[in-house]
Motif scaffolding. Sequence first.
Motif, PDB file in Angstrom:
ATOM      1  N   ARG A 171       4.955   2.596 -15.277  1.00 33.85           N
ATOM      2  CA  ARG A 171       3.671   1.799 -15.373  1.00 33.85           C
ATOM      3  C   ARG A 171       3.253   1.507 -16.646  1.00 33.85           C
ATOM      4  NH1 ARG A 171      -1.360   3.746 -11.852  1.00 33.85           N
ATOM      5  NH2 ARG A 171      -1.233   5.756 -13.201  1.00 33.85           N
ATOM      6  N   TYR A 210       4.380   6.176  -9.059  1.00 33.48           N
ATOM      7  CA  TYR A 210       4.381   5.229 -10.052  1.00 33.48           C
ATOM      8  C   TYR A 210       5.489   5.329 -10.973  1.00 33.48           C
ATOM      9  CZ  TYR A 210      -0.557   3.795  -8.994  1.00 33.48           C
ATOM     10  OH  TYR A 210      -1.671   3.504  -8.365  1.00 33.48           O
ATOM     11  N   PRO A 262       6.614  -1.748 -12.872  1.00 26.83           N
ATOM     12  CA  PRO A 262       5.820  -0.692 -12.624  1.00 26.83           C
ATOM     13  C   PRO A 262       4.943  -0.365 -11.361  1.00 26.83           C
ATOM     14  CG  PRO A 262       5.271  -2.079 -14.419  1.00 26.83           C
ATOM     15  CD  PRO A 262       6.314  -2.726 -13.880  1.00 26.83           C
ATOM     16  N   CYS A 269      -3.717  -1.925 -11.761  1.00 28.65           N
ATOM     17  CA  CYS A 269      -3.978  -0.582 -11.279  1.00 28.65           C
ATOM     18  C   CYS A 269      -5.306  -0.228 -11.881  1.00 28.65           C
ATOM     19  CB  CYS A 269      -2.970   0.313 -11.829  1.00 28.65           C
ATOM     20  SG  CYS A 269      -2.637   0.071 -13.366  1.00 28.65           S
TER      21      CYS A 269
END
Length: 485
Positions: free
Chosen positions: A386, A382, A255, A312
């Motif tokens: 993810r 991304y 991810p 994240c």
Amino acid sequence: MADPCKVLITGATGYIGRRLKDRLLNHPELALRLLVRNRHKVRPEVLARVEVVEGDTFSPEALAAALSGIEVAFYLIHSMGSGQDFAERDRQSAVNFRDACIAAGVKRLVYLGGLGVKESASRHLLSRIETGELLSARPESLQTIWFRAGIIIGAGSASFEIIYNLLQKLPLMVTPKWVTTRTQPVAVDDVLAYLEAAIAVKVQGDLVVDIGGEAMSFREMMLRAAKVMGLRRLLLPVPVLSPRLSSFWLILFTPIPYRMAAALVEGLKSETVIQNDHAQRHFPEITPRSYESAVQAAIAELEQDLVISRWCDSSTEPFCDILHQDNPGAPILRDRREIPLHGLDRSLVYAAIKGIGGAEGWGAYNLLWQIRGFLDKLSGGYGLNRGRRQQKELRMGDALDFWKVADLKENKRVLLVAQMKVPGKAWLEFDIQDDRLVQTAHFHPRGLLGRVYWYAVLPFHELVFKNLAEKIVAQAANKSVAPRG
């Protein structure tokens, strides 16, 4: 009864900060304050139990308000992967915070940095070392406890998600020669235990504490994690796999976006091992768990859908922060879909909205979403892999494939901000109005290219967005049908 010890956590919505905050909330003798850029990223039940100051380390006013009356301040900020000027920003942030701590009379500053030595450190590891040096540069005025950790193993950490995804997807891996570089991985719960203990530890003067478990190579880490997962994997080191190629390899199968992958790959070339015995000397009550135990705990958290935080989550990263749709003069292009609810319970529709993406996909045209995600990955974004922290629940700031949760209103609204590579800014809004679901794609184009992009993808909108709204309502309708006895 003694007054509670006042503690400030910076980076409180990041990977470590979220977990530390939850851990410290179990201590009634502590009064917590958080310095965050967006208070809405803090869960409502937490907001009721802490003080919150909005701002960052580049705002003197916010720092003064956040540090007023504080005894112990945690500095959990770094700029992994965020632009070419990250080192200068890290230096300025550290100086600002240190000086504000001194001005406010803070007794102890606790910093979490990375293992490594200056001579061989990557740019990002070097920046973390410099941050620690700057934070501890005024020992006569401020005591600093500086923890240095290597690879952190825990559900949601960038390092663990790389290991987990590569092992799950690739039975055979061609690896760079530096997989033989040694490191000392540490379980996230052990990191939190050290940070927690640092509040009250009896120590005079500044202290640098290197923490970690058994020393091993990255190759050993992969093979031992594979064994825990019950997988047989073969790793073939080759001398020609450059850092750039290694970074592309990571973004295709994990991810992690390109900039972060490049920073991590650069760091993996540097040996990161413990340089002192201060952890055993000053924190003898903490015994680091084995690597296998850390991997097992991370997998259990994943399987039980109990991931507390992810790499994240950080609000200091430009690719992780929430962007707002607050410019009324900006040209906004929209794709609006309305689907009747025919009396469906709003809570069922809201639950269906919160369940999209991740393992559930994006409707009948999921292949088109996957192609868009693959192209996004190739361009440094991304992509879709993810995923999400939990499959059925969302909170402010959560990642959702290549979206970020920007707003939630219970049984009313979900707003996602796009973090894919697009020539402009994009949002996807779900709004439950009376007896209909209104799904709107908002796009603020950047120049001519932005407008060309919007009209080029409109034909695909007719497929994917219409189907997505219909899927949500259909899932809510299925939930409303009582099971037959």
